[in-house]
Enzyme design. Structure first.
Site, PDB file in Angstrom:
ATOM      1  N   SER A 135    -119.203   5.692  -2.068  1.00 23.21           N
ATOM      2  CA  SER A 135    -118.686   6.460  -0.941  1.00 23.21           C
ATOM      3  C   SER A 135    -119.678   6.269   0.210  1.00 23.21           C
ATOM      4  O   SER A 135    -120.857   6.584   0.062  1.00 23.21           O
ATOM      5  CB  SER A 135    -118.604   7.932  -1.352  1.00 23.21           C
ATOM      6  OG  SER A 135    -118.279   8.731  -0.240  1.00 23.21           O
ATOM      7  N   LYS A 161    -115.377   3.215  -0.546  1.00 21.06           N
ATOM      8  CA  LYS A 161    -114.686   4.331   0.119  1.00 21.06           C
ATOM      9  C   LYS A 161    -115.407   4.628   1.430  1.00 21.06           C
ATOM     10  O   LYS A 161    -116.636   4.754   1.461  1.00 21.06           O
ATOM     11  CB  LYS A 161    -114.703   5.541  -0.819  1.00 21.06           C
ATOM     12  CG  LYS A 161    -114.379   6.875  -0.183  1.00 21.06           C
ATOM     13  CD  LYS A 161    -114.212   7.939  -1.255  1.00 21.06           C
ATOM     14  CE  LYS A 161    -114.982   9.207  -0.932  1.00 21.06           C
ATOM     15  NZ  LYS A 161    -114.854  10.230  -1.987  1.00 21.06           N
ATOM     16  N   LYS A 163    -115.879   7.139   4.650  1.00 22.40           N
ATOM     17  CA  LYS A 163    -115.628   8.463   5.211  1.00 22.40           C
ATOM     18  C   LYS A 163    -115.085   8.278   6.619  1.00 22.40           C
ATOM     19  O   LYS A 163    -115.597   7.432   7.376  1.00 22.40           O
ATOM     20  CB  LYS A 163    -116.934   9.266   5.257  1.00 22.40           C
ATOM     21  CG  LYS A 163    -117.466   9.638   3.876  1.00 22.40           C
ATOM     22  CD  LYS A 163    -116.576  10.693   3.232  1.00 22.40           C
ATOM     23  CE  LYS A 163    -117.259  11.295   2.010  1.00 22.40           C
ATOM     24  NZ  LYS A 163    -116.400  12.311   1.365  1.00 22.40           N
ATOM     25  N   ASP A 188    -111.715   8.578   3.051  1.00 27.03           N
ATOM     26  CA  ASP A 188    -111.787  10.003   2.714  1.00 27.03           C
ATOM     27  C   ASP A 188    -112.046  10.791   3.999  1.00 27.03           C
ATOM     28  O   ASP A 188    -113.081  10.608   4.644  1.00 27.03           O
ATOM     29  CB  ASP A 188    -112.920  10.245   1.703  1.00 27.03           C
ATOM     30  CG  ASP A 188    -112.981  11.692   1.211  1.00 27.03           C
ATOM     31  OD1 ASP A 188    -112.167  12.526   1.670  1.00 27.03           O
ATOM     32  OD2 ASP A 188    -113.846  11.981   0.348  1.00 27.03           O
ATOM     33  N   GLU A 213    -107.905   9.827   0.969  1.00 30.81           N
ATOM     34  CA  GLU A 213    -108.309  11.047   0.262  1.00 30.81           C
ATOM     35  C   GLU A 213    -108.332  12.253   1.209  1.00 30.81           C
ATOM     36  O   GLU A 213    -108.912  12.182   2.298  1.00 30.81           O
ATOM     37  CB  GLU A 213    -109.704  10.801  -0.339  1.00 30.81           C
ATOM     38  CG  GLU A 213    -110.169  11.842  -1.330  1.00 30.81           C
ATOM     39  CD  GLU A 213    -111.548  11.474  -1.901  1.00 30.81           C
ATOM     40  OE1 GLU A 213    -111.925  10.285  -1.872  1.00 30.81           O
ATOM     41  OE2 GLU A 213    -112.250  12.391  -2.362  1.00 30.81           O
ATOM     42  N   ASP A 238    -108.477  15.894  -3.241  1.00 34.39           N
ATOM     43  CA  ASP A 238    -109.807  16.272  -3.720  1.00 34.39           C
ATOM     44  C   ASP A 238    -109.920  17.795  -3.529  1.00 34.39           C
ATOM     45  O   ASP A 238    -109.623  18.582  -4.442  1.00 34.39           O
ATOM     46  CB  ASP A 238    -110.869  15.483  -2.922  1.00 34.39           C
ATOM     47  CG  ASP A 238    -112.311  15.888  -3.194  1.00 34.39           C
ATOM     48  OD1 ASP A 238    -112.540  16.846  -3.938  1.00 34.39           O
ATOM     49  OD2 ASP A 238    -113.238  15.244  -2.647  1.00 34.39           O
ATOM     50  N   LYS A 262    -113.394  16.413  -9.854  1.00 28.98           N
ATOM     51  CA  LYS A 262    -114.833  16.699  -9.779  1.00 28.98           C
ATOM     52  C   LYS A 262    -115.099  17.852 -10.720  1.00 28.98           C
ATOM     53  O   LYS A 262    -114.452  18.905 -10.615  1.00 28.98           O
ATOM     54  CB  LYS A 262    -115.233  17.097  -8.359  1.00 28.98           C
ATOM     55  CG  LYS A 262    -115.273  15.939  -7.382  1.00 28.98           C
ATOM     56  CD  LYS A 262    -115.704  16.383  -6.015  1.00 28.98           C
ATOM     57  CE  LYS A 262    -115.699  15.200  -5.044  1.00 28.98           C
ATOM     58  NZ  LYS A 262    -115.782  15.644  -3.643  1.00 28.98           N
ATOM     59  N   GLY A 290    -117.825  12.419  -6.599  1.00 26.79           N
ATOM     60  CA  GLY A 290    -119.247  12.760  -6.656  1.00 26.79           C
ATOM     61  C   GLY A 290    -119.598  13.793  -5.608  1.00 26.79           C
ATOM     62  O   GLY A 290    -118.864  13.999  -4.640  1.00 26.79           O
TER      63      GLY A 290
HETATM   64  O1  OSB Z   1    -115.375  14.352  -0.591  1.00 27.80           O
HETATM   65  O2  OSB Z   1    -116.033  13.113  -2.157  1.00 27.80           O
HETATM   66  C1  OSB Z   1    -116.288  13.891  -1.255  1.00 27.80           C
HETATM   67  C2  OSB Z   1    -120.085  14.148  -0.858  1.00 27.80           C
HETATM   68  C3  OSB Z   1    -120.223  15.481  -0.557  1.00 27.80           C
HETATM   69  C4  OSB Z   1    -119.103  16.261  -0.465  1.00 27.80           C
HETATM   70  C5  OSB Z   1    -117.837  15.721  -0.656  1.00 27.80           C
HETATM   71  C6  OSB Z   1    -117.689  14.381  -0.968  1.00 27.80           C
HETATM   72  C7  OSB Z   1    -118.837  13.584  -1.036  1.00 27.80           C
HETATM   73  C8  OSB Z   1    -118.794  12.144  -1.276  1.00 27.80           C
HETATM   74  C9  OSB Z   1    -120.015  11.510  -1.855  1.00 27.80           C
HETATM   75  O3  OSB Z   1    -117.857  11.436  -0.980  1.00 27.80           O
HETATM   76  C10 OSB Z   1    -119.828  11.142  -3.264  1.00 27.80           C
HETATM   77  C11 OSB Z   1    -121.134  10.730  -3.882  1.00 27.80           C
HETATM   78  O4  OSB Z   1    -121.565   9.619  -3.616  1.00 27.80           O
HETATM   79  O5  OSB Z   1    -121.726  11.528  -4.641  1.00 27.80           O
HETATM   80 MG    MG Z   2    -113.494  13.619  -1.197  1.00 26.31          MG
END
Ligand code: OSB
Ligand code: MG
Length: 374
Positions: A135, A161, A163, A188, A213, A238, A262, A290
């Site tokens: 991510s 992925k 953001k 995402d 996402e 999510d 999660k 994550g």
């Molecule tokens: O939406 O998946 C998410 C990190 C913090 C809060 C929300 C998210 C995330 C990530 C990072 O996308 C995932 C990771 O690398 O741990």
């Molecule tokens: Mg997410």
């Protein structure tokens, strides 16, 4: 298993690089670790809440409060046959899934150790290796993002992925897609858009994304059903999914075609397995998300990702992407093929580095059976 002792610690760890999402940037993590001792075995779990209530309602501090004032008094001194009985024990605590999850997952680690099996086997995992994706936080410009993607692909990761947020979406995805026409790519938004943005989001359909996402509000499954009907791209939920009922509602309403599980968000391994089963029965693919976890949280994510139905690469990646020194030994490593091997030793399968944890600890509380009985 008699829960003899619960130790709660807050540790501070600095991320190697700041992580930016649509809701803010994280530099330093304040993480709670739950250590549970039962029948002489010690298990570990991690609270995956953020420092602020921006992803969901929980924070490091609300979790400290909920575990200290409610979870510990209810559970310490209790006898359970299996860790899966834990949710019933704390069912009087509404919400606060991330707080409860840390203690429940520590108990799963204990149970696996007492049975002498790796956690993934106890959970019913069917693969020894999981597919790993990354991510990537929001960058200052598309070129910087392309550079980052290039580096991650070189490490072998199977899915990228990105953001996104309003103003940092189309051009960024376009630049990555142009450079890498064939990679598995997803985005995402962490709830940064509204249904009124549907026409704008539809433009991302041209990039052949694996999924989009959580584009819309964190608590609105219905709005996602309205958006999914207009999108070619599959929506993955999510933030919206806290339990099996939410997952079933989302599937029934066609609000998404994929679900991100999660452990913290759904309250632990027991509920995660129920969601995984419900999705499997309906042929809805799932994957493991994550929360910038330490190795303790990561080890639970790896075990869960071995279950059937986790057919898409998750966000569980190498410790070294986040930390200069992880609190488990060995750290989580990714193979050249972009996979992580589930450890074969009993429990979470990684040694927890107590000496390092002690150094990182800023507060600590302990409950044991004699205190709880008083
Ligand atoms: O939406 O998946 C998410 C990190 C913090 C809060 C929300 C998210 C995330 C990530 C990072 O996308 C995932 C990771 O690398 O741990
Ligand atoms: Mg997410």
């Amino acid at each position: 298993m008699k829960i003899e002792c619960l130790v709660l610690r807050e540790i501070h760890m600095q991320l190697k690089a700041p992580f930016e999402t649509s809701f803010g940037t994280v530099h330093n993590r304040r993480i709670l670790l739950a250590e549970v001792i039962a029948d002489g075995a010690t298990g570990w779990g991690e609270v995956t809440a953020g420092e602020t209530p921006a992803y969901n309602a929980e924070t490091t501090d609300t979790s400290w409060h909920i575990i200290s004032d409610f979870v510990a008094p209810i559970t310490v001194g209790k006898e359970l046959t299996t860790a899966s009985e834990f949710p019933a024990l704390v069912s009087q605590i509404r919400g606060n899934e991330m707080a409860k999850s840390a203690v429940e997952n520590a108990l799963w680690d204990v149970e696996a150790q007492l049975k002498g099996v790796p956690l993934y086997e106890l959970l019913g995992g069917t693969r020894e290796e999981i597919a790993s994706g990354v991510s990537l936080g929001i960058r200052e410009n598309p070129a910087a993002l392309v550079k980052r993607v290039t580096e991650e692909l070189r490490s072998g990761y199977q899915r990228i992925k990105l953001k996104i947020k309003p103003g940092k979406d189309y051009d960024y995805v376009a630049a990555v897609r142009k450079e890498f026409p064939d990679i598995r790519l997803s985005v995402d938004a962490n709830s940064a858009y509204e249904l009124a943005d549907a026409d704008h989001l539809k433009k991302l359909d041209e990039f052949n994304l694996l999924m989009m996402e959580q584009p819309l509000q964190w608590d609105d499954i219905y709005a996602h059903s309205k958006l999914q009907a207009q999108l070619k791209t599959s929506i993955c939920l999510d933030e919206c999914i806290y339990n099996t009922r939410h997952a079933l509602t989302a599937i029934e309403l066609k609000a998404c075609r994929i679900i991100n599980i999660k452990l913290g968000r759904v309250g632990g391994h027991t509920e995660a397995r129920k969601i995984q089963k419900a999705c499997c029965e309906r042929s809805v693919p799932v994957w493991c998300g994550g929360m910038l976890e330490t190795g303790v949280g990561r080890s639970h994510n790896i075990a869960m990702s071995t279950l059937p139905g986790f057919s898409l690469p998750g966000d569980v990646s190498a410790s070294s992407r986040y930390w200069s020194e992880d609190i488990i030994d060995p750290p989580v490593e990714v193979t050249a093929a972009g996979t992580i091997r589930a450890p074969k030793t009993p429990g979470i399968g990684y040694a927890v580095r107590r000496d390092l944890i002690d150094k990182l600890t800023v507060r600590r509380a302990e409950w044991n059976k004699s205190k709880a009985a008083a």
